[in-house]
Design a protein around this motif. Structure first.
Motif, PDB file in Angstrom:
ATOM      1  N   LEU A  14      67.018  -5.484  68.724  1.00  0.00           N
ATOM      2  CA  LEU A  14      67.211  -4.040  68.807  1.00  0.00           C
ATOM      3  C   LEU A  14      66.933  -3.457  67.425  1.00  0.00           C
ATOM      4  N   VAL A  15      65.826  -2.744  67.312  1.00  0.00           N
ATOM      5  CA  VAL A  15      65.385  -2.171  66.039  1.00  0.00           C
ATOM      6  C   VAL A  15      65.731  -0.684  66.056  1.00  0.00           C
ATOM      7  N   VAL A  16      66.688  -0.294  65.242  1.00  0.00           N
ATOM      8  CA  VAL A  16      67.194   1.084  65.220  1.00  0.00           C
ATOM      9  C   VAL A  16      66.814   1.715  63.887  1.00  0.00           C
ATOM     10  N   GLY A  17      66.028   2.768  63.938  1.00  0.00           N
ATOM     11  CA  GLY A  17      65.641   3.471  62.728  1.00  0.00           C
ATOM     12  C   GLY A  17      65.862   4.962  62.883  1.00  0.00           C
ATOM     13  N   VAL A  18      66.770   5.527  62.102  1.00  0.00           N
ATOM     14  CA  VAL A  18      67.077   6.961  62.201  1.00  0.00           C
ATOM     15  C   VAL A  18      66.313   7.673  61.084  1.00  0.00           C
ATOM     16  N   SER A  19      65.179   8.230  61.451  1.00  0.00           N
ATOM     17  CA  SER A  19      64.348   8.937  60.474  1.00  0.00           C
ATOM     18  C   SER A  19      64.550  10.443  60.522  1.00  0.00           C
ATOM     19  N   GLU A  20      64.972  10.955  61.690  1.00  0.00           N
ATOM     20  CA  GLU A  20      65.176  12.393  61.847  1.00  0.00           C
ATOM     21  C   GLU A  20      66.648  12.684  62.127  1.00  0.00           C
ATOM     22  N   TYR A  21      67.176  13.694  61.451  1.00  0.00           N
ATOM     23  CA  TYR A  21      68.570  14.113  61.625  1.00  0.00           C
ATOM     24  C   TYR A  21      68.619  15.582  62.003  1.00  0.00           C
ATOM     25  N   ASP A  22      69.568  15.912  62.870  1.00  0.00           N
ATOM     26  CA  ASP A  22      69.712  17.304  63.313  1.00  0.00           C
ATOM     27  C   ASP A  22      70.360  18.191  62.256  1.00  0.00           C
ATOM     28  N   GLU A 102      85.584   0.844  55.488  1.00  0.00           N
ATOM     29  CA  GLU A 102      84.771   0.999  56.694  1.00  0.00           C
ATOM     30  C   GLU A 102      83.401   1.552  56.325  1.00  0.00           C
ATOM     31  N   LEU A 103      82.401   1.112  57.041  1.00  0.00           N
ATOM     32  CA  LEU A 103      81.030   1.584  56.877  1.00  0.00           C
ATOM     33  C   LEU A 103      80.644   2.322  58.146  1.00  0.00           C
ATOM     34  N   HIS A 104      80.156   3.546  57.992  1.00  0.00           N
ATOM     35  CA  HIS A 104      79.800   4.370  59.137  1.00  0.00           C
ATOM     36  C   HIS A 104      78.289   4.549  59.175  1.00  0.00           C
ATOM     37  N   LEU A 105      77.653   4.065  60.247  1.00  0.00           N
ATOM     38  CA  LEU A 105      76.211   4.198  60.438  1.00  0.00           C
ATOM     39  C   LEU A 105      75.956   5.558  61.074  1.00  0.00           C
ATOM     40  N   GLN A 106      75.171   6.392  60.412  1.00  0.00           N
ATOM     41  CA  GLN A 106      75.009   7.781  60.831  1.00  0.00           C
ATOM     42  C   GLN A 106      73.775   7.928  61.718  1.00  0.00           C
ATOM     43  N   MET A 107      74.023   8.345  62.955  1.00  0.00           N
ATOM     44  CA  MET A 107      72.958   8.523  63.928  1.00  0.00           C
ATOM     45  C   MET A 107      72.386   9.939  63.833  1.00  0.00           C
ATOM     46  N   ARG A 108      71.531  10.271  64.736  1.00  0.00           N
ATOM     47  CA  ARG A 108      70.762  11.517  64.647  1.00  0.00           C
ATOM     48  C   ARG A 108      71.646  12.748  64.536  1.00  0.00           C
ATOM     49  N   THR A 109      72.754  12.773  65.239  1.00  0.00           N
ATOM     50  CA  THR A 109      73.606  13.963  65.287  1.00  0.00           C
ATOM     51  C   THR A 109      74.679  13.968  64.203  1.00  0.00           C
ATOM     52  N   LEU A 113      82.352  16.361  57.899  1.00  0.00           N
ATOM     53  CA  LEU A 113      83.281  17.477  57.966  1.00  0.00           C
ATOM     54  C   LEU A 113      84.306  17.408  56.844  1.00  0.00           C
ATOM     55  N   THR A 114      84.897  18.547  56.562  1.00  0.00           N
ATOM     56  CA  THR A 114      86.011  18.581  55.623  1.00  0.00           C
ATOM     57  C   THR A 114      87.127  17.696  56.154  1.00  0.00           C
ATOM     58  N   GLY A 115      87.726  16.936  55.266  1.00  0.00           N
ATOM     59  CA  GLY A 115      88.748  15.991  55.726  1.00  0.00           C
ATOM     60  C   GLY A 115      88.170  14.657  56.125  1.00  0.00           C
ATOM     61  N   HIS A 116      86.881  14.448  55.805  1.00  0.00           N
ATOM     62  CA  HIS A 116      86.227  13.160  56.002  1.00  0.00           C
ATOM     63  C   HIS A 116      85.967  12.832  57.463  1.00  0.00           C
ATOM     64  N   GLY A 117      85.924  13.847  58.334  1.00  0.00           N
ATOM     65  CA  GLY A 117      85.493  13.603  59.706  1.00  0.00           C
ATOM     66  C   GLY A 117      84.008  13.291  59.743  1.00  0.00           C
ATOM     67  N   LEU A 118      83.615  12.350  60.582  1.00  0.00           N
ATOM     68  CA  LEU A 118      82.221  11.886  60.614  1.00  0.00           C
ATOM     69  C   LEU A 118      81.693  11.839  62.049  1.00  0.00           C
ATOM     70  N   PRO A 119      81.616  12.982  62.735  1.00  0.00           N
ATOM     71  CA  PRO A 119      81.031  12.965  64.082  1.00  0.00           C
ATOM     72  C   PRO A 119      79.566  12.560  64.018  1.00  0.00           C
ATOM     73  N   GLY A 120      79.095  11.931  65.070  1.00  0.00           N
ATOM     74  CA  GLY A 120      77.708  11.485  65.105  1.00  0.00           C
ATOM     75  C   GLY A 120      77.480  10.152  64.426  1.00  0.00           C
ATOM     76  N   SER A 121      78.556   9.449  64.048  1.00  0.00           N
ATOM     77  CA  SER A 121      78.446   8.154  63.380  1.00  0.00           C
ATOM     78  C   SER A 121      79.083   7.069  64.238  1.00  0.00           C
ATOM     79  N   VAL A 122      78.706   5.826  63.952  1.00  0.00           N
ATOM     80  CA  VAL A 122      79.283   4.662  64.623  1.00  0.00           C
ATOM     81  C   VAL A 122      79.791   3.717  63.544  1.00  0.00           C
ATOM     82  N   SER A 123      81.042   3.313  63.648  1.00  0.00           N
ATOM     83  CA  SER A 123      81.607   2.430  62.623  1.00  0.00           C
ATOM     84  C   SER A 123      81.038   1.020  62.755  1.00  0.00           C
TER      85      SER A 123
END
Length: 841
Positions: A14-22, A102-109, A113-123
């Motif tokens: 599974l080759v995952v490459g996030v080149s574009e971000y919203d 923890e390491l958070h892999l950031q996907m396209r979305t 956020l303030t307070g270190h919220g990381l929507p659109g990520s996968v731990s």
């Protein structure tokens, strides 16, 4: 673990490459920027893995800038399918938690956020959890992102009482607590560039050798991370002297084949080698000394040629075609693309590639909607409307499962259309949609000459516990075409859908369905599957040892799959239109020519016209017919109507609960195993849009029930309070009268639509003497004609024996009878969940 050679096993990459971000800077919630270099990472690594010959056709999947759901869904699928080696590669933005734990892999979305919220990520911990539970024997993870080295600490801290994490090995692009540079748009990032180079160089490449070579090459190149720190790759793996994993085993210098006196097979290679030699000789006067040796040898068998060049000219990056297809077709189209990439048709005289092909899939109905109504959003994505996120990049080529999809798109197109479709005049292959019946059950149905509704009804009613399963009609064309047939005999959709087993969410493709059935032997042995015929040959790689043999049954009223080549032209997409047209034409000619037909034959397809024979009849698997009966072509309006009816039948449901509240229930009232407690446990299957109510059944004359919960939509807590307030009455009950009232009540609400409905009657059976004789017969007949399933639940044993009232009513209403001898609560919860849209959906 010892030296692990995965060749010949069921492997997945599974080759995952996030080149574009919203969301990117200067948006205060955005990531630091886009990553155009990651586009080259994806194509370069995919190419190297294919050339490495460890992963076979269809075993490498590329995800371009996925959402978190897309990523986790693809990861779960790879974990479920892999039996040998599972390789996961990620390139994109990543951040650590404030503690660094923890390491958070950031996907396209991804947003920050303030307070270190990381929507659109996968731990990464979540990723480790999925990988540890995978069926793969060995797992290799490659991370090319900021803070990649922190993954090793997370691996060490990962809670793993069953010691499953030790099969997971890590290769990381940078040391802990370091950020890497994003690169530019012209080349891959340094780590992936060197990984792809070593993997694709030929010969056996073990993980230990890969790490050592990449580390050496990166040190020699003096690559820098941020703040001018050296970028040093990291590895977390066992001692190399005893444990290792083979990642590539491609040929070093494949010999030039000599096929005899005719020039057809070797002439292209000869021209290629001579062209390389001419280029090298031409460089002698420009660049100084270069060693060029050309040896020509002739003999009775033909000609041989060897060119040794000290300084070969580099190949230009090939133009990449984006091919969007149906989920069921994706493995076959990937196999075709893999074969095309290395073919003579795609090779220049200098030995370079003309072009590349990226194959990806998305839900068929979503693609039809996007190409018909959302092409503007595809070019200019919005937060609430983003086909690039939901489907993928703008395709150059679309290969739908049916030519009817093209007409569905054109019928839906509005005034402003930014994509123009140019379909071929006909399909290039064919595969009937079949009912694949396990051996042992195939005697219950005839192979041909029956409608799908007749086949499914006959199979479900046959002795035994046969079930029929189908993928999601909203996702795959084959499942939608099967649904057209299922609704074709005039049955209402809700009734027809109850013939299909639905344990949770349906699989998005027939590939996934066939791979998931062997998870449980008993399920595999009793489950007939509605799938494209070609998958009975090619779709078995995920479970070669445990799959139940199946016989193909051919419904006479279900159109077959007709994959069609469609060129997609985008407005303002003409900067390289000429070159792109040339590559599209080259790929089309190869795919529809002899070589492409050969690959499609290996995948199990039939000829698109004539007698529709198997393209590779000599390798036809057991269980298929040589000649298939003709079926009408798919009709676009029938497909749209079936999809709408399917949505209605699985949309918000209606459930009416009848709770026996007569005096005899007093001893079966309190606690989780009492009447109200059991009904409370079914409420998670109902959502906020479902309508439901509860009647307390008591009384013999006049009114036979009182309302505990008015019929309508409810918050769960409101329904729980109503059941908590329920009380036993000092009265007897008349189940026949209450059931007749309930059937009339629900029939009135079903007059205008096909929403799923259900009546649940829960009792102790004490008053079954009033559900007998003429009264019972009237209820049975009303249940048979109402179209509303009835679940009869009795809190004593024996109530569901043959010819008992509960059994007769449930069977007449195509519902279910449950008593104390069953696993009652889970079974009832499943029935409610099939009707509702709550948590279990």
């Amino acid at each position: 673990m010892s030296r692990f050679d995965p060749r010949g096993r069921v492997n997945r990459a599974l080759v995952v490459g996030v080149s574009e971000y919203d969301h990117t800077a200067p948006d205060p919630q955005g990531v630091t920027g886009q990553l155009p270099a990651v586009r080259h990472n994806r194509t370069g690594l995919e190419d190297a893995l294919h050339r490495g010959a460890v992963f076979g056709a269809g075993e490498v999947r590329v995800l371009a800038s996925p959402t978190p759901d897309d990523f986790t869904g693809a990861l779960r699928r790879a974990c479920r399918e892999a039996r040998g080696l599972l390789l996961l590669y990620f390139a994109g933005h990543a951040v650590t938690s404030t503690s660094g734990n923890e390491l958070h892999l950031q996907m396209r979305t991804a947003r920050v956020l303030t307070g270190h919220g990381l929507p659109g990520s996968v731990s990464f911990s979540q990723v480790l959890g999925e990988l540890a539970e995978s069926r793969a024997e060995q797992v290799v993870v490659m991370l090319d992102c900021c803070y990649a080295g922190n993954a090793a600490g997370i691996w060490h801290r990962f809670d793993d009482p069953k010691r499953k994490k030790h099969k997971i090995l890590l290769l990381m692009s940078v040391q802990p607590n370091r950020c890497i540079l994003g690169g530019d748009a012209d080349a891959p990032t340094p780590f992936t560039r060197e990984v792809a180079h070593v993997l694709g160089a030929g010969g056996e490449v073990w993980l230990s050798g890969l790490y050592g070579a990449v580390k050496k090459r990166m040190a020699e190149a003096k690559y820098k991370a941020e703040d001018n720190d050296p970028q040093r790759p990291q590895a977390l793996a066992p001692p190399w002297d005893s444990d290792d994993v083979l990642l590539a085993a491609g040929p070093l210098n494949p010999p030039v084949p000599v096929d005899g006196p005719g020039p057809s097979r070797w002439s292209a290679r000869l021209r290629r080698a001579l062209g390389a030699a001419r280029k090298a000789l031409g460089r002698l006067g420009r660049t100084g000394p270069a060693a060029v040796l050309v040896l020509l040898a002739t003999g009775a068998a033909g000609y041989g040629l060897m060119v040794l060049i000290d300084d070969p000219a580099p190949c230009r990056p090939p133009l990449e075609l984006r091919v969007l297809t149906d989920p069921d077709l994706e493995p076959a189209m990937r196999a075709a693309a893999d074969a095309y990439l290395g073919s003579d048709a795609n090779t220049t005289g200098d030995g370079c590639r003309h072009g590349g092909v990226t194959v990806y899939s998305a839900g068929a109905s979503g693609v039809v909607t996007a190409l018909g109504k959302r092409t503007d959003a595809w070019q200019q994505p919005r937060e609430d409307d983003n086909p690039q996120r939901d489907i993928g990049p703008q395709p150059d080529v679309w290969i739908p499962g049916s030519r009817a999809d093209v007409r569905r798109v054109t019928a839906a197109q509005e005034d402003r259309v930014f994509a123009r479709l140019e379909p071929d005049t006909g399909p290039f292959a064919y595969s009937p949609v079949v009912l694949a019946v396990p051996e042992g059950l195939d005697g219950a149905v005839e192979r041909t000459g029956r409608t799908l509704s007749q086949l499914v009804t006959g199979l479900v009613k046959a002795p035994g516990e046969a079930e029929v399963r189908r993928p999601d009609p909203e996702s795959a064309d084959a499942a939608l075409l099967a649904t057209v047939g299922l609704y074709g005999d005039g049955a209402d959709a809700a009734t027809a859908e109850r013939l299909i087993a639905r344990p949770g969410r349906p699989e998005p493709s027939a590939v996934g369905l066939l791979c998931s059935l062997p998870d449980t032997d008993a399920v595999d042995d009793r489950s007939a599957a509605l799938v494209p015929e070609f998958l009975l040959r090619s779709g078995v790689g995920c479970h070669p040892a445990t799959r139940a043999p199946r016989t193909a049954v051919y419904p006479e009223d279900v159109p077959g799959l007709e994959p069609t080549f469609v060129r997609v032209r985008w407005e303002d997409g003409d900067r390289d239109a000429g070159a792109r047209d040339e590559e599209v034409d080259r790929f089309r000619s190869w795919l529809t020519g002899d070589e492409g037909r050969g690959v499609l034959g290996e995948q199990g397809f039939r000829s698109a016209g004539g007698e529709r024979r198997l393209l590779d009849a000599e390798a036809a698997p057991r269980g298929l017919l040589d000649d298939v009966p003709p079926a009408d072509a798919a009709d676009p309006s029938e497909m749209d109507t079936a999809l709408e009816r399917y949505g209605n039948a699985h949309g918000p449901g209606r459930v009416l609960f009848l709770l026996d509240s007569s005096g005899s229930m007093a001893g079966l009232w309190d606690g989780p195993s009492g009447g109200p407690g059991i009904l409370k446990q079914t409420l998670p299957g109902l959502g906020g849009e479902d309508e439901y109510g509860v009647w307390a059944v008591h009384g013999l004359g006049g009114r036979t029930h009182t309302g505990l919960l008015d019929f309508g939509t409810h918050a769960r807590r409101e329904a729980e309070r109503a059941l908590d307030a329920a009380r036993v009455r000092d009265a007897e009950a008349d189940p026949s009268a209450a059931l007749l009232d309930a059937l009339d009540f629900m029939r009135e609400r079903a007059a205008a639509d096909e929403r799923p409905q259900l009546i649940v009657y829960l009792t102790d059976g004490e008053d079954d003497n009033r559900l007998a004789g003429a009264a019972r017969d009237e209820v049975v007949e009303r249940a048979r004609t109402s179209g509303v399933p009835v679940v009869m639940v009795t809190l004593n044993s024996g109530a569901c024996d043959r010819d008992r009232p509960g059994t007769l009513v449930a069977e007449a209403g195509r519902g279910r009878c449950l008593d104390a001898g069953d696993d009652l609560v889970p079974a009832l919860r499943d029935e409610v969940a099939r009707t509702g849209t709550g948590e279990d959906r």
